[in-house]
Design a protein around this motif. Structure first.
Motif, PDB file in Angstrom:
ATOM      1  N   LEU A  99     -30.883 -21.609 -21.018  1.00 39.54           N
ATOM      2  CA  LEU A  99     -30.711 -20.422 -21.821  1.00 39.54           C
ATOM      3  C   LEU A  99     -29.516 -19.609 -21.376  1.00 39.54           C
TER       4      LEU A  99
ATOM      5  N   ALA B 283     -40.194 -18.448 -34.269  1.00 38.13           N
ATOM      6  CA  ALA B 283     -39.800 -17.118 -33.801  1.00 38.13           C
ATOM      7  C   ALA B 283     -38.627 -16.589 -34.619  1.00 38.13           C
TER       8      ALA B 283
ATOM      9  N   LYS C 262     -32.326  -2.614 -21.808  1.00 37.38           N
ATOM     10  CA  LYS C 262     -33.110  -3.701 -22.413  1.00 37.38           C
ATOM     11  C   LYS C 262     -34.446  -3.791 -21.699  1.00 37.38           C
TER      12      LYS C 262
ATOM     13  N   GLY D 173     -43.186 -14.890 -31.908  1.00 37.76           N
ATOM     14  CA  GLY D 173     -41.858 -14.818 -31.307  1.00 37.76           C
ATOM     15  C   GLY D 173     -41.715 -13.529 -30.530  1.00 37.76           C
ATOM     16  N   ALA D 174     -41.089 -12.554 -31.150  1.00 44.22           N
ATOM     17  CA  ALA D 174     -40.966 -11.238 -30.527  1.00 44.22           C
ATOM     18  C   ALA D 174     -40.516 -10.249 -31.577  1.00 44.22           C
TER      19      ALA D 174
ATOM     20  N   PHE E 173     -38.442  -6.591 -32.244  1.00 49.36           N
ATOM     21  CA  PHE E 173     -37.387  -5.779 -31.628  1.00 49.36           C
ATOM     22  C   PHE E 173     -37.483  -4.355 -32.140  1.00 49.36           C
TER      23      PHE E 173
ATOM     24  N   THR F 241     -36.435  -0.001 -31.088  1.00 48.33           N
ATOM     25  CA  THR F 241     -35.681   0.850 -30.174  1.00 48.33           C
ATOM     26  C   THR F 241     -36.317   2.227 -30.129  1.00 48.33           C
TER      27      THR F 241
ATOM     28  N   GLU G 144     -33.985  -0.717 -25.763  1.00 42.66           N
ATOM     29  CA  GLU G 144     -34.006  -1.830 -26.718  1.00 42.66           C
ATOM     30  C   GLU G 144     -35.198  -2.689 -26.303  1.00 42.66           C
TER      31      GLU G 144
ATOM     32  N   TRP H 200     -38.059  -5.467 -26.501  1.00 40.27           N
ATOM     33  CA  TRP H 200     -38.456  -6.777 -27.013  1.00 40.27           C
ATOM     34  C   TRP H 200     -39.938  -6.955 -26.717  1.00 40.27           C
TER      35      TRP H 200
ATOM     36  N   PRO I 103     -37.792 -16.384 -21.479  1.00 42.19           N
ATOM     37  CA  PRO I 103     -36.547 -16.105 -20.737  1.00 42.19           C
ATOM     38  C   PRO I 103     -35.447 -15.479 -21.585  1.00 42.19           C
ATOM     39  N   MET I 104     -35.370 -15.839 -22.860  1.00 39.30           N
ATOM     40  CA  MET I 104     -34.277 -15.253 -23.639  1.00 39.30           C
ATOM     41  C   MET I 104     -34.517 -13.771 -23.911  1.00 39.30           C
ATOM     42  N   TYR I 105     -35.778 -13.365 -23.814  1.00 32.69           N
ATOM     43  CA  TYR I 105     -36.045 -11.940 -23.995  1.00 32.69           C
ATOM     44  C   TYR I 105     -35.893 -11.157 -22.691  1.00 32.69           C
TER      45      TYR I 105
ATOM     46  N   ARG J 235     -33.997 -12.159 -20.159  1.00 32.53           N
ATOM     47  CA  ARG J 235     -32.656 -12.356 -19.622  1.00 32.53           C
ATOM     48  C   ARG J 235     -31.859 -11.051 -19.779  1.00 32.53           C
TER      49      ARG J 235
END
Lengths: 589, 258
Positions: free
Chosen positions: A46, A265, B16, B48-49, B51, B53, B66, B68, B81-83, B85
């Motif tokens: 990632l 997602a 974030k 998923g997630a 978003f 604010t 921000e 998530w 992990p992408m959230y 990160r």
């Protein structure tokens, strides 16, 4: 307007041998995430894949190859000689590389198909509807040894006709070899041919579908050919190339790494966004990234960096002007070998001269074609532009044949086949830097980088200061190139505006005067814009002049005479008339 | 509101923040309480997630979270992990009436400490304390029916099966002391919260804000080593976005203005 085409079988069959489709495996992998997570730990993967999406300044690869999505397999990422294609029979015929219609019929129309069944995912219809305000569907294109690129899945299910499916398959794949391992994002524009039956689907305004494809090639020992090749393609009816290039660059690698849950997602994520309202600036969260997007008021609005609506100075790394070309890598590099001709090219664009644009990759050609389209604004698009056009496109025989190309046609191509079939075209631009001995190891196909014209002589002076800056920036770092690219865009946008200014000035004189308006009102007539008269316009041009630095007064008149004959001018005038008429009608009511 | 928000956006610091935790512990409810001061029982599970604010004023600083809000379901675990990160903050949520959810929370904390940004500020939130408190005049039965369960069938909120007359504290499966001890040991902020009543929610985000190394973020944003995403993490925000910038200056200066 939309000719019913039999897909061209006969006239290009033999040419396929010229294609250098990279040797590839037949994809048999499923979409499970295990496949790749065994290669790279997921979190590492990632951070790698998203880094090159998000902080492009870090990409220091061969410039020719880098793209918004250039793989960060950087260490191993270099240009290698073409994959051994010797194993491929040279007489390979089109029938072997094309998808078979029957199979497309089977899985793209209602019947269940074993390929599509790989996507075991269902979405609530309301989620699908909301997602489709932005993205019609996401497609997966795999390379099949027998059939060539095949659209193996479309999600959410979308009614596509066989010719559309074939167009998407081929347009999603590069038709020349770019790298041994890596990935790239490019875009395409194909004509809609919706299936005559079946449920209605959202139609685009202009009759075209836009595709944003993230192509990946990786070594894969399990495959016969030793490589896995796949494109993840975002299909939309919105002409927002900068924006959807970002979306595809983010989603492509993530989907490759995680498969179905990522698709699920992403669909839900898209569905949470507000409507894409023209003229607004929005902040969109997408799979862990935040995108700041300015949506233009109309397709013909110039979205200028100087007047962008972000709450801080425009920064190409953070902000997206939806309708502009993707601004990474710096577009300046596309024109490195043709910098001094950019002024001629701009004139040709305005005059609707057909241009064939060669690139070494679809990423290059699509970026260039969107760049040109953008510079024409606010003048409406009248010609047929194709950011990446392949010999397999259903429109191939209409756009490329023995006849002179139609006005305004701009094709982005990578296949050297076009060099012959378009030998009679008046203008050819080949993208990239001058070929030096250092870079000669690159597999060169097509004409050498630079601008070639058979007919065009420049009317308007170049801006030599800017040219010097551009040349200097080419030798500089990425920041300098980016800055110069923005300057270049600004320069030609203002030239396009300057070109129109004398016409707008003249049009103002055609608006009925207040006394005429009140007269019309009392007699209950709708006041109208007076008819455009060329002689009067030229008299006005002579009297009031024009800020564009024409090389002579004679050339100024000639240029405008030619421009007034272009279809673009007709569209522009019609658009102005509508605007004025709306105001006048309001006035009367 | 829009104008004042626009004016202050430039000065705000983007943070974030990611929410993690087992399915149905109330992550989305915590966010929706914080962002729009709403509570909706029986929310759909997040896919998923999401978003969102929200701004938070801290003395002379404005932080803009921000957020998530990730899905708790296991099939989305690998997407986390992408959230997280580049996240500067994380809220790891568990359900005080479900012991296993604390175990899941601990494993998230471990993952964050191993793989996330080393300076990440982590808060542990034991949610649904309304279920283990004697509610004033209203009956416990009603409390139960308004469970904030995320409707994920993997978990059922115990409160749903309570009948009035049972001591609500008996529903508690995670003693406050135990969670507090773990949080202290692991170096986490700790709160017990109720998204339903709002208890403890603002405090999480305010305490995180105090602990965030703002200077560090500003320096990173100024420098070239921005952790930015494709769209970046710049101070721009569209007023048309899905942002609820509700609430503002009439709130205590030292607390989140929500």
């Amino acid at each position: 307007m939309q000719p019913e085409l039999e897909p061209i079988e006969q006239d290009i069959g033999d040419q396929l041998s010229l294609l250098t489709l990279p040797a590839a495996n037949g994809i048999t992998t499923t979409f499970s995430s295990n496949k790749y997570s065994t290669l790279v730990p997921s979190h590492v993967d990632l951070s790698i894949t998203t880094k090159n999406v998000t902080s492009p300044s870090k990409i220091k690869q061969n410039r020719r190859l880098s793209s918004p999505s250039s793989p960060n397999l950087s260490s191993g990422f270099k240009i290698l000689p073409p994959l051994p294609t010797g194993s491929r029979p040279p007489e390979i015929s089109r029938s072997q590389t094309l998808p078979r219609y029957s199979s497309f019929n089977a899985h793209l129309e209602a019947k269940p198909n074993k390929r599509c069944s790989e996507i075991a995912l269902s979405l609530d219809p309301s989620v699908v509807d909301k997602m489709r305000r932005w993205v019609l569907a996401i497609g997966i294109v795999d390379f099949d040894l027998d059939e060539g690129p095949v659209l193996t899945a479309v999600f959410p299910p979308l009614q596509l006709s066989p010719s559309e499916a074939e167009n998407i398959s081929f347009a999603s794949f590069p038709d020349s070899l770019q790298f041994e391992q890596g990935s790239q994002t490019h875009s395409f524009r194909i004509r809609e041919h919706p299936p005559p039956s079946g449920p209605q689907r959202a139609q685009s305004k202009d009759g075209f579908l836009y595709g944003f494809s993230h192509f990946t090639q990786k070594r894969d020992e399990n495959s016969k050919r030793g490589y896995m090749q796949r494109s993840v393609v975002v299909l939309t009816h919105l002409e927002y190339p900068a924006f959807f290039t970002s979306i595809a660059s983010i989603f492509g690698p993530l989907y490759q790494a995680h498969g179905i849950p990522m698709l699920e997602a992403a669909c839900h994520n898209l569905a949470t966004w507000h409507d894409p309202v023209p003229g607004t600036t929005v902040e969109l969260g997408f799979l862990g990234s935040v995108l700041h997007l300015e949506i233009p008021k109309s397709n013909n609005e110039q979205q200028l960096t100087e007047t962008s609506s972000f709450h801080e100075k425009y920064d190409p790394k953070r902000h997206i002007l939806a309708s502009s070309a993707p601004l990474w890598p710096p577009p300046l590099l596309l024109f490195e070998a043709a910098l001094s001709h950019l002024w001629s090219i701009w004139e040709c664009l305005l005059l609707g001269e057909p241009i064939l644009v060669f690139g070494s990759s679809p990423a290059q050609t699509s970026q260039a074609i969107w760049w040109f389209r953008d510079l024409l604004r606010p003048i409406p698009l009248s010609g047929d532009i194709r950011p990446y056009f392949t010999v397999q496109d259903g429109d191939h025989s209409i756009l490329v044949n023995k006849l002179p190309p139609k006005a305004g046609t701009i094709l982005g191509v990578t296949n050297p086949f076009f060099e012959k079939s378009c030998a009679h075209w008046p203008h050819v631009l080949s993208l990239g830097g001058r070929v030096t001995s250092k870079s000669s190891s690159r597999p060169t196909t097509g004409p050498p980088p630079g601008w070639k014209t058979k007919t065009h002589k420049r009317y308007i002076s170049k801006n030599r200061d800017l040219l010097r800056d551009l040349e200097k920036a080419c030798q500089g770092n990425d920041d300098a190139r980016m800055k110069a690219s923005c300057l270049l865009r600004q320069h030609f946008h203002s030239r396009t505006t300057e070109l129109i200014t004398p016409l707008s000035r003249y049009l103002n004189t055609l608006i009925p005067s207040p006394s005429e308006l009140s007269k019309a009102k009392s007699s209950n007539k709708t006041p109208r814009l007076k008819a455009f008269n060329s002689d009067n316009f030229f008299a006005s041009l002579k009297a009031s002049g024009c800020t564009l630095p024409f090389r002579s007064a004679k050339q100024k008149v000639e240029f405008y005479e030619r421009w007034l004959r272009t279809p673009s001018f007709g569209l522009w005038l019609a658009q102005q008339e509508v605007i004025v008429q709306d105001v006048l009608t309001d006035h009367v009511n | 509101m829009a104008d004042t928000a626009a004016g202050s956006v430039d000065k705000s610091v983007q943070v974030k923040l990611v929410l993690l935790g087992e399915a149905a512990v109330g992550k989305s409810s915590v966010v929706s309480r914080f962002v729009s001061n709403e509570f909706q029982p029986n929310k759909e599970p997040t896919i998923g997630a999401a978003f969102l604010t929200q701004k938070c004023r801290l003395e002379d600083r404005v932080l803009r979270y921000e957020i998530w809000d990730t899905a708790g379901q296991e099939r989305f675990h690998s997407l986390a992990p992408m959230y997280y990160r580049n996240a500067q903050a994380a809220v790891v949520v568990y359900d005080v009436t479900k012991a296993s959810s604390l175990e899941k929370a601990k494993s998230w904390v471990k993952e964050l400490q191993r793989q996330a940004n080393p300076n990440i500020v982590i808060a542990l939130a034991g949610n649904k304390i309304d279920l283990v408190q004697l509610s004033g005049s209203s009956s416990t039965g009603q409390t139960a029916s308004e469970s904030e369960d995320e409707a994920d069938d993997a978990t059922a909120t115990p409160g749903e099966t309570t009948t009035s007359g049972v001591d609500p504290e008996s529903l508690r499966q995670v003693p406050r002391e135990e969670a507090q001890a773990y949080a202290t040991e692991a170096g986490l902020l700790f709160f017990e919260t109720s998204a339903k009543t709002g208890e403890g929610i603002v405090e999480i985000f305010t305490e995180i804000a105090k602990k965030i190394p703002i200077e560090h973020i500003l320096a990173a944003a100024r420098g070239t080593g921005r952790p930015g995403a494709a769209g970046g993490r710049a101070g721009a925000s569209g007023q048309e976005s899905s942002v609820n910038l509700d609430g503002d200056a009439n709130k205590p200066k030292d607390a989140c203005n929500c």
